[in-house]
Design an enzyme around this catalytic site. Structure first.
Site, PDB file in Angstrom:
ATOM      1  N   GLY A 215       0.816  -1.223   0.000  1.00 23.46           N
ATOM      2  CA  GLY A 215       0.000   0.000   0.000  1.00 23.46           C
ATOM      3  C   GLY A 215       0.841   1.259   0.000  1.00 23.46           C
ATOM      4  O   GLY A 215       0.543   2.226   0.694  1.00 23.46           O
TER       5      GLY A 215
ATOM      6  N   TYR B 150     -13.066  -2.843  10.544  1.00 25.11           N
ATOM      7  CA  TYR B 150     -11.728  -2.249  10.406  1.00 25.11           C
ATOM      8  C   TYR B 150     -10.975  -2.304  11.735  1.00 25.11           C
ATOM      9  O   TYR B 150      -9.806  -2.717  11.801  1.00 25.11           O
ATOM     10  CB  TYR B 150     -11.839  -0.793   9.928  1.00 25.11           C
ATOM     11  CG  TYR B 150     -10.526  -0.035   9.997  1.00 25.11           C
ATOM     12  CD1 TYR B 150      -9.620  -0.069   8.944  1.00 25.11           C
ATOM     13  CD2 TYR B 150     -10.180   0.695  11.140  1.00 25.11           C
ATOM     14  CE1 TYR B 150      -8.400   0.615   9.029  1.00 25.11           C
ATOM     15  CE2 TYR B 150      -8.979   1.369  11.232  1.00 25.11           C
ATOM     16  CZ  TYR B 150      -8.092   1.333  10.172  1.00 25.11           C
ATOM     17  OH  TYR B 150      -6.891   1.995  10.263  1.00 25.11           O
TER      18      TYR B 150
END
Ligand code: LMG
Ligand code: NDP
Ligand code: PMR
Length: 399
Positions: A93, A274
């Site tokens: 990422g 999350y």
């Protein structure tokens, strides 16, 4: 394209990619070891030689070049001084936010070659260019953490590249605070836990052997955590709170079909998923530490880099949230950090010679000094860590 070129560079190329000399070596001292200009020349010429060979004979060369790998520290025959090659770090990422800022901070030192492991190649290439990273300091390789096949392919291409692996940073993440229904990875796991935890779990397990083989003075595996997964903080008490329960959803495969999409078996909630995934990240780091630190010498670490309220992580939040969140964090909680500052923090965890302690969750105080932070009871629960490890092994096909 850099993707192919980078993916196939033999191990002796772990210094500048195109065999160019590098300003990067000039001033370099790392772990107390100095770099010498004549070594730079040695590296460059062997790199060029290798590249020619490689172009002529493709595949066959790869195996041979790994056998003549450049050691991390070599002793110059002339004056006996120690020299250190460039470190090789994979960051998932790295196409935006914290990952990009960290890649930039490390690349700028000239002491690191960054493998930017990204799902969107063009986005990553543009991001690296606009961050001003110079080509010899990075390689972009494709990975989609929401697909275990893609993770395996990434590991395969990385290993075939012959590059050493000195540090792995599991940074990529998705956050779906407004989703009403769960979405799923290629293998059918709820997307946030599937990407943030399971994808990284498989990746780090498969790359562990490579890390073990590294002869770099300090090899590290870093998994990015967060304050919002820790219920011993104010931020961690903002609903919905992280809670893995008895792991019944994870045990059932998180697929929303014959089991629930949430780890604790409850109703789907994107924000909670999350936060749960971050708890898994922090528990996984500690389980790695318990299982492998002594045997391998690898440093396992996690961190809370600060609230980087401007990143793409909040892309799916409502516009009003995205407008108010940065000033709220800046002026009210005072927990705000810029992407640049957060990047420097993570870069410290990658390369600072003083941050070699394993099993630590790093945080920073107001003056940006690092300290070992306390995890919540759930995020430091050894029994849960072990169970998550075992269940995750089954889900990703390692057991
Ligand atoms: C959910 O809402 C969303 O529903 C979900 O989609 C997802 O986004 C999720 O966490 C992400 O949040 C949470 C919601 C509920 O919070 C809000 O967003 C509402 C904001 C309400 C504003 C309150 C006034 C604050 C003044 C702000 C000024 C304007 C700037 C706003 C910027 C927006 C940023 C948010 O939250 C609540 O229920 C509200 C209150 C929760 C406070 C929780 C504090 C609990 C403290 C308990 C003590 C714990 C003890 C721990 C001790 C540790 C000490 C070290
Ligand atoms: P960003 O959204 O800017 O960065 C997330 C990165 O993950 C992007 O590069 C994104 O790629 C990548 N990514 C997402 N899904 C996948 C996938 N399936 N395969 C490969 N890559 C993927 O967010 P941040 O920089 O804020 O987040 C980075 C880390 O920091 C996360 O682990 C987050 O949990 C953590 N963190 C962030 C905080 C914050 O305040 N922002 C606070 C605490 C921790 P693409 O660019 O293609 O979308
Ligand atoms: Mg939070 C006291 C400090 C503090 C800190 C450091 C954070 C970090 N937050 C704090 C407080 C509060 N937040 C308070 C008092 C509220 C209620 C008004 C609040 C709300 C809030 C929301 C709605 N905060 C959020 C959200 C999100 O959607 C973010 C989130 O939970 O993502 C999972 C978030 C965050 N707050 C943080 C940090 C670091 C985040 C984001 C990301 C993350 O953990 O990775």
């Amino acid at each position: 394209m850099a993707l192919q070129a980078g993916a196939l560079v033999p191990r002796t190329f772990s210094v500048p990619k195109e065999g160019k000399s590098s300003a990067s070596f000039k001033d370099s001292t790392l772990f107390g070891v100095s770099l010498l200009d004549h070594v730079k020349a040695d590296f460059s010429s062997s790199a060029l030689r290798c590249k020619r060979e490689f172009n002529q004979r493709t595949g066959a060369v790869r195996a041979q070049t790994t056998a003549t790998a450049t050691p991390a520290i070599s002793r110059s025959a002339i004056d006996g001084k120690k020299t250190l090659r460039k470190g090789s770090v994979i960051i998932t990422g790295a196409s935006s936010g914290l990952g990009l800022a960290t890649a930039k901070a490390l690349a700028e030192t000239g002491k690191w070659h960054v493998i930017m492991a990204c799902r969107d190649f063009l986005k990553a290439e543009r991001a690296a260019k606009s961050a001003g990273m110079s080509k010899e300091n990075y390689t972009i390789m494709h990975i989609d953490l929401a697909s275990l096949d893609s993770v395996r392919q990434f590991v395969d291409s990385f290993e075939r590249s012959g590059r050493p692996l000195d540090v792995l940073v599991c940074n990529a993440a998705v956050y779906q605070p407004t989703a009403k229904e769960p979405s799923f990875t290629a293998e059918g796991f709820e997307l946030s836990v599937g990407t943030n935890h399971l994808g990284h779990f498989l990746l780090s397990r498969l790359l562990l052997d490579g890390l073990k083989q590294s002869d770099y003075p300090s090899k590290r595996l870093i998994i990015v955590g967060s304050i919002t997964g820790n219920t011993n903080t104010l931020a961690g008490n903002v609903p919905p709170k992280a809670n893995l329960g008895d792991l019944r959803g994870l045990a059932g495969g998180l697929n929303g079909m014959n089991s629930c999409a949430m780890i604790d078996g409850g109703e789907f909630d994107g924000a909670k998923a999350y936060k749960d995934s971050k708890v898994c990240n922090m528990l996984t780091m500690q389980e790695f530490h318990r299982r492998f630190h002594e045997e391998t010498g690898i440093t396992f670490a996690s961190l809370y880099p600060g609230c980087i309220a401007t990143t793409g992580l909040f892309r799916e939040h409502i516009p009003l949230f995205r407008l108010l969140f940065p000033p709220f964090q800046k002026y009210i909680t005072k927990g705000f950090v810029s992407e640049g500052e957060a990047g420097k923090r993570l870069a410290q965890v990658v390369s600072d010679p003083s941050l070699t302690k394993s099993g630590v969750y790093w945080s920073w105080n107001k003056d940006s000094a690092s300290f070992e932070n306390q995890l919540s009871p759930e995020a430091s629960d050894k029994e849960k860590a072990r169970k998550i490890w075992e269940l995750s092994e089954k889900l990703v096909g390692l057991a």
